[in-house]
Design an enzyme around this catalytic site. Structure first.
Site, PDB file in Angstrom:
ATOM      1  N   GLU A 209      18.639   7.198  31.083  1.00  9.38           N
ATOM      2  CA  GLU A 209      19.582   7.938  30.262  1.00  9.38           C
ATOM      3  C   GLU A 209      21.022   7.788  30.777  1.00  9.38           C
ATOM      4  OE1 GLU A 209      20.257  12.713  29.189  1.00  9.38           O
ATOM      5  OE2 GLU A 209      18.688  12.053  30.578  1.00  9.38           O
ATOM      6  N   ASP A 251      20.504   7.731  50.206  1.00  7.53           N
ATOM      7  CA  ASP A 251      21.732   6.932  50.114  1.00  7.53           C
ATOM      8  C   ASP A 251      22.870   7.844  49.684  1.00  7.53           C
ATOM      9  OD1 ASP A 251      23.787   5.201  49.681  1.00  7.53           O
ATOM     10  OD2 ASP A 251      22.746   3.931  48.246  1.00  7.53           O
TER      11      ASP A 251
END
Length: 405
Positions: A209, A251
């Site tokens: 999305e 991350d």
């Protein structure tokens, strides 16, 4: 004998000096193994380039900037190989010009048949298959020049990098991780995880999305109240991942987090680097942070042994340095007043302890610690960049009380 690190045969005041010619050689070589190079740079620097040599920091910046898009023929091969020769028919529209390129792939805008906006991440061909050889080649390059800090346990970091890069190049795993985190944060007022479209995804293609927003580091000049709110949300997420979910997105690249000013939510975008923590590691680390607030040295050392940070045979000097480093991490959670991440910036003191670690550490840190350090330091450094000031202790106290019930 002259070396790449010292082509003149001399070193200036003991520091590394690289000629422009040798820097270009290293940049060119690292660009060939871009994902591996940036991963090692990330692991060694722990998201703080003050902990690596200025030369290596500049080289990594050059490598980041050298992002090339795939030729059309390569791109077509990746899409057809993953979604079939009629892949275009599965989208309503597809922008063939990528809007971003990263270390492992490039990203395109597209729409579904019903008009829903999506983004499509497409991995560069051959990246996954070359991980081991790229890391080995990178090790050879790093051995030629003194670019990483002593005591960084680069051999272990390289082994872990191979495992993490294998995770990050597996987009099926990333899609599952994204769905897992979406379930954890379903209904959360502060965060949103985009939908994944598995029917338009595979091992090297990920369709998800499209979400509106801006990278969180774009708000450095925003009003203080907003900067504090963003920092608070990110630290809250960090603690929940560590101690509640025991599942971390590791991350802390700031472009992986977009803030939407209308919904006031932080949108989480990249789940290639996810890690499940063991109950023992999570619970022990919780006790370590708690012990910082009470200055309980014995608990810090005992829990650190349980996690594998210490072997039990360290010198007093090493134990002192380890406890100091842990207290630096726990300091924001140990004080009642609002914590000023710029004025205090206690975590920066870890850099001063590296020499002790290099000379006196007996065992390499546990595997989870590489990701954990990236996560925590990334959150702290973001708060520093935002000039954030807010109470951190209540965040930790709520987590601790919840876990203690």
């Amino acid at each position: 004998k002259r070396s790449m690190a010292d082509p003149t045969g001399e070193k200036s005041r003991g520091s590394l000096v690289l000629s422009d010619e040798n820097v270009e050689r290293i940049v060119a070589k690292l660009c060939e193994m871009r994902g591996a190079a940036l991963k090692i740079g990330q692991m060694v620097s722990i998201q703080d380039e003050s902990l690596i040599s200025p030369e290596f920091a500049k080289i990594l910046a050059r490598v980041r900037e050298n992002a090339d898009y795939m030729p059309d023929k390569q791109f077509e091969g990746q899409m057809s190989g993953g979604l079939g020769p009629n892949w275009r028919e599965k989208y309503g529209s597809f922008d063939m010009v990528p809007f971003a390129a990263a270390s492992l792939g490039q990203v395109h805008y597209a729409t579904l048949k019903d008009g829903t906006k999506v983004v499509v991440k497409v991995q560069y061909p051959g990246v996954a298959a070359s991980i081991n050889s790229d890391i080995d080649n990178l090790s050879n390059v790093l051995s030629l020049v003194d670019l990483v800090p002593k005591g960084a346990h680069i051999d272990k970091a390289l082994i872990i990098a191979k495992k993490e890069l294998a995770y990050e190049t597996d987009y099926v795993r990333e899609a599952e991780s994204q769905e897992q985190m979406r379930s954890y944060l379903e209904g959360d007022p502060d965060f949103y995880v985009p939908l994944v479209y598995k029917e338009l995804s595979c091992g090297h293609i990920l369709t998800q999305e499209f979400v509106e927003g801006h990278p969180i580091d774009a708000f450095v000049d925003a009003p203080q109240e907003l900067r504090n709110a963003i920092g608070l949300k990110m630290l809250k997420l960090c603690l929940r991942e560590l101690f509640e979910f025991r599942y971390m997105q590791t991350d802390p690249n700031w472009s992986n987090f977009f803030y939407n000013t209308e919904t006031r939510k932080i949108q989480l975008l990249d789940f290639g680097a996810t890690l499940a923590l063991s109950d023992q590691f999570s619970d022990s680390y919780l006790q370590v942070i708690r012990a910082c607030a009470t200055n309980d040295r014995e608990t810090i050392i005992a829990a650190s042994k349980d996690m594998g940070f210490l072997s039990g045979y360290e010198s007093e000097l090493m134990l002192d340095a380890h406890c100091e480093a842990i207290k630096v991490v726990g300091e924001p959670f140990a004080v009642d007043e609002p914590y000023d991440f710029v004025e205090r910036a206690a975590y920066k003191r870890v850099a001063e302890l590296l020499e002790v670690f290099a000379k006196h550490r007996i065992t390499a840190p546990p595997e989870e610690s590489y990701a954990l350090n990236r996560k925590l330091s990334g959150a702290f450094l973001l708060c520093n960049k935002l000039n954030a000031v807010f109470p951190c202790k209540p965040l930790f106290d709520r987590v601790y009380e919840h876990k203690s019930k």
